[in-house]
Motif scaffolding. Sequence first.
Motif, PDB file in Angstrom:
ATOM      1  N   LYS A   1       0.832  -1.216   0.000  1.00 13.18           N
ATOM      2  CA  LYS A   1       0.000   0.000   0.000  1.00 13.18           C
ATOM      3  C   LYS A   1       0.863   1.260   0.000  1.00 13.18           C
TER       4      LYS A   1
ATOM      5  N   VAL B   1       2.107   1.700  -3.718  1.00 14.61           N
ATOM      6  CA  VAL B   1       1.137   2.254  -4.674  1.00 14.61           C
ATOM      7  C   VAL B   1       0.549   3.591  -4.201  1.00 14.61           C
TER       8      VAL B   1
ATOM      9  N   LEU C   1      -1.294   4.214  -1.423  1.00 16.30           N
ATOM     10  CA  LEU C   1      -2.510   4.232  -0.593  1.00 16.30           C
ATOM     11  C   LEU C   1      -2.166   4.679   0.822  1.00 16.30           C
TER      12      LEU C   1
ATOM     13  N   ARG D   1       0.038   5.202 -11.754  1.00 16.68           N
ATOM     14  CA  ARG D   1      -1.007   4.256 -11.325  1.00 16.68           C
ATOM     15  C   ARG D   1      -1.710   3.596 -12.511  1.00 16.68           C
TER      16      ARG D   1
ATOM     17  N   PHE E   1      -3.650  -4.066  -9.760  1.00 18.64           N
ATOM     18  CA  PHE E   1      -3.639  -4.465  -8.346  1.00 18.64           C
ATOM     19  C   PHE E   1      -4.767  -5.445  -8.097  1.00 18.64           C
TER      20      PHE E   1
ATOM     21  N   PHE F   1      -6.687  -7.236  -5.200  1.00 14.65           N
ATOM     22  CA  PHE F   1      -6.854  -7.124  -3.751  1.00 14.65           C
ATOM     23  C   PHE F   1      -7.160  -8.479  -3.112  1.00 14.65           C
TER      24      PHE F   1
ATOM     25  N   ALA G   1     -12.104  -6.880  -4.426  1.00 14.09           N
ATOM     26  CA  ALA G   1     -12.538  -5.489  -4.612  1.00 14.09           C
ATOM     27  C   ALA G   1     -13.192  -5.250  -5.971  1.00 14.09           C
ATOM     28  N   LEU G   2     -13.982  -6.210  -6.423  1.00 15.38           N
ATOM     29  CA  LEU G   2     -14.724  -6.001  -7.676  1.00 15.38           C
ATOM     30  C   LEU G   2     -15.879  -5.052  -7.396  1.00 15.38           C
ATOM     31  N   PHE G   3     -16.240  -4.261  -8.392  1.00 11.24           N
ATOM     32  CA  PHE G   3     -17.345  -3.317  -8.192  1.00 11.24           C
ATOM     33  C   PHE G   3     -18.665  -4.090  -8.238  1.00 11.24           C
ATOM     34  N   ASP G   4     -19.376  -4.065  -7.109  1.00 12.42           N
ATOM     35  CA  ASP G   4     -20.603  -4.859  -6.957  1.00 12.42           C
ATOM     36  C   ASP G   4     -21.668  -4.538  -8.008  1.00 12.42           C
TER      37      ASP G   4
ATOM     38  N   PHE H   1     -13.801  -1.497 -17.091  1.00 12.79           N
ATOM     39  CA  PHE H   1     -13.821  -0.219 -16.378  1.00 12.79           C
ATOM     40  C   PHE H   1     -12.572   0.644 -16.588  1.00 12.79           C
ATOM     41  N   PRO H   2     -11.355   0.099 -16.310  1.00 16.05           N
ATOM     42  CA  PRO H   2     -10.175   0.961 -16.520  1.00 16.05           C
ATOM     43  C   PRO H   2      -9.990   1.375 -17.973  1.00 16.05           C
TER      44      PRO H   2
ATOM     45  N   ARG I   1      -9.071  -8.065 -14.330  1.00 18.53           N
ATOM     46  CA  ARG I   1      -9.198  -6.597 -14.320  1.00 18.53           C
ATOM     47  C   ARG I   1      -7.821  -5.947 -14.176  1.00 18.53           C
TER      48      ARG I   1
ATOM     49  N   ASP J   1      -2.339  -9.136  -3.642  1.00 16.90           N
ATOM     50  CA  ASP J   1      -2.375  -9.211  -2.186  1.00 16.90           C
ATOM     51  C   ASP J   1      -3.070 -10.508  -1.762  1.00 16.90           C
TER      52      ASP J   1
ATOM     53  N   THR K   1     -14.736  -2.663   1.548  1.00 20.25           N
ATOM     54  CA  THR K   1     -14.391  -3.798   0.681  1.00 20.25           C
ATOM     55  C   THR K   1     -13.276  -3.421  -0.315  1.00 20.25           C
ATOM     56  N   GLU K   2     -12.600  -2.334  -0.049  1.00 12.23           N
ATOM     57  CA  GLU K   2     -11.428  -1.871  -0.815  1.00 12.23           C
ATOM     58  C   GLU K   2     -11.751  -1.462  -2.254  1.00 12.23           C
ATOM     59  N   GLN K   3     -13.033  -1.288  -2.570  1.00 12.00           N
ATOM     60  CA  GLN K   3     -13.380  -0.870  -3.939  1.00 12.00           C
ATOM     61  C   GLN K   3     -12.902   0.561  -4.211  1.00 12.00           C
TER      62      GLN K   3
ATOM     63  N   ILE L   1      -6.110   3.244  -7.082  1.00 11.28           N
ATOM     64  CA  ILE L   1      -4.944   2.621  -7.714  1.00 11.28           C
ATOM     65  C   ILE L   1      -5.044   2.663  -9.236  1.00 11.28           C
ATOM     66  N   MET L   2      -6.280   2.608  -9.740  1.00 16.16           N
ATOM     67  CA  MET L   2      -6.434   2.706 -11.203  1.00 16.16           C
ATOM     68  C   MET L   2      -6.131   4.121 -11.703  1.00 16.16           C
ATOM     69  N   GLY L   3      -6.025   5.071 -10.762  1.00 14.16           N
ATOM     70  CA  GLY L   3      -5.774   6.449 -11.157  1.00 14.16           C
ATOM     71  C   GLY L   3      -7.053   7.253 -11.324  1.00 14.16           C
TER      72      GLY L   3
END
Lengths: 248, 311
Positions: free
Chosen positions: A45, A48, A50, A77, A82, A84, A88-91, A101-102, A150, A162, B179-181, B187-189
């Motif tokens: 962390k 990167v 955080l 970045r 990364f 996790f 940490a997927l977007f629900d 997404f990125p 991802r 991680d 949940t670290e989202q 981190i993706m910027g």
Amino acid sequence: MIEIKNIVKSFGSNHVLKDISCVFEKGKTNLLIGASGSGKTTITKCIVGLHEVDSGEVLYNGKNFSTMNVNQRKEIRREIGFMFQGSALFDSLSVEDNIKFPMQMFSKQTAKEMLDRANYCLERVGLPGTNKLFPSELSGGMKKRVGIARAIAMNPKYLFCDEPNSGLDPQTSILIDELIKSLTVEFDMTTIVVTHDMNSVIEIGDKIFFLFKGEKKWEGNNKEILKTEEEEVRSFVYASKFIKELVK
Amino acid sequence: MVWAVTLICLFKYGARTYQKSGKKNKNNSVLLHGSKIPIHIFTLNCLWVSFFQLLTAGFNVIFEAMNFLYHLGRYFMLLGKVFTKPEKASIYWNLIIDEIYELGIGSLGITAIISLFMGAVITIQTAANIEGSWVPAYTVGYTTREAVIKEFSPTIIALILAGKIGSNIASKIGSMRVTEQIDALVIMGVNAPGYLILPKIVAAVFILPFLVVISMFLGVSSGYLVSLYSGLLDPSEYIYGISYDFIPFSVTYALIKTLFFAFAITSIPAYHGFYTSGGALEVGKSSTQAVVYSSIVVLLLNYVITQLLLI
């Protein structure tokens, strides 16, 4: 290549990282190992951004990340993937949209190109055809694999994982280890894996850093670790009777 | 610090014990747990204890003030990050449309129900209160219109939505944090505050005035329905009342209030959600705090804006 020099990090009176220096090499899987609470996740962390380091330097190909402004950090970045511990997927997004997404945020690819890339990433992690599923419909292992998909969607130069094996069955665990290893070699990435799974250490540990109570106690590779005389490392490596017997 | 607090607590406990069990006797001394203490020593001790009690209270006030300033500063710093240039306008635009649907259309039902009953009850109460008095019947329509447009529609709807939208925003963003989202976005910027909060604020500021106008219409209309079917007053008197001495600025005032309320009931819960730390329990706490603080701010803003615009 990523280099950290004399990193110190504290949370209040809790000194989590004490003067740690490491060089994470390109094209290799660099493992950070150690018992729970030894500072493995905190290091990643800090790398990167955080967490801000109290002192020390984080260098990405020689450029000091700690002194970069917001926009320079964003540029770095975008080269980071990364994965996790909890995926940490977007629900609210489907598997496909999570991977896209990125690309949607930062690339100028067409919808078709993005879909092709998402499909390719899903194939690489062994989950073709799961595009329309939502994270709530996936098992733990599938979530981890989508997390990797991802992470590699933007062809990153640096990949962080991680605890990719935590909570997984041995077969899935090995599958993920092999995946990380092959992606590292194929895309010539600097990969940093945080783990305390000895199987991963032996399977994919090109370079291993052992942390103990916030200090770097040992560094070497997966062959050297089995022969080390360092007491803390030995007690970690040979905590499992199975490995002890195996080495004998 | 811990020792200081312990010492203060001990003194406080001592003071209470003295006050409860201390009895003055004839020889200018105080009998305490069977032993005599000279009155001047007892008084001096009481003074010391009072001094420490005051000191403790002072520290508490300073601590609370510092805490408030800390949160206020962090809130405005977060807003600074929210209102930065979006990475990709088209994505933000889609998010705003989604939020308009979720926050606006999703709240239409509850707004309609509250407004209908609110207008009806105001009409019945006013009619019941002026019945048999010298007050003209059209006052019912006038009162309903003034109450609904100036106060009930903008403020009550904002308070209800502070609960509905506020808890939704705080728990959604809070869950993403634990949940670290949010870390994944960083981190993706991606500018996480902008991506997560800006669309919600813009959507609420855009859609809430429409909801309030609908609420005004339904509130006043339900009063008319009451006059039509309850027999409490003549519907024509009601119609005359709602058009009597109408000042269009009342609607402008209500809509200006609504804009500020919309900002508060989205940005404050977003702040609480964004800085959630821990697990599911903390998400629940953040959600509760978000509703409480946004409701208080709505009431505070209501007072300030009313003072500024109507006086």
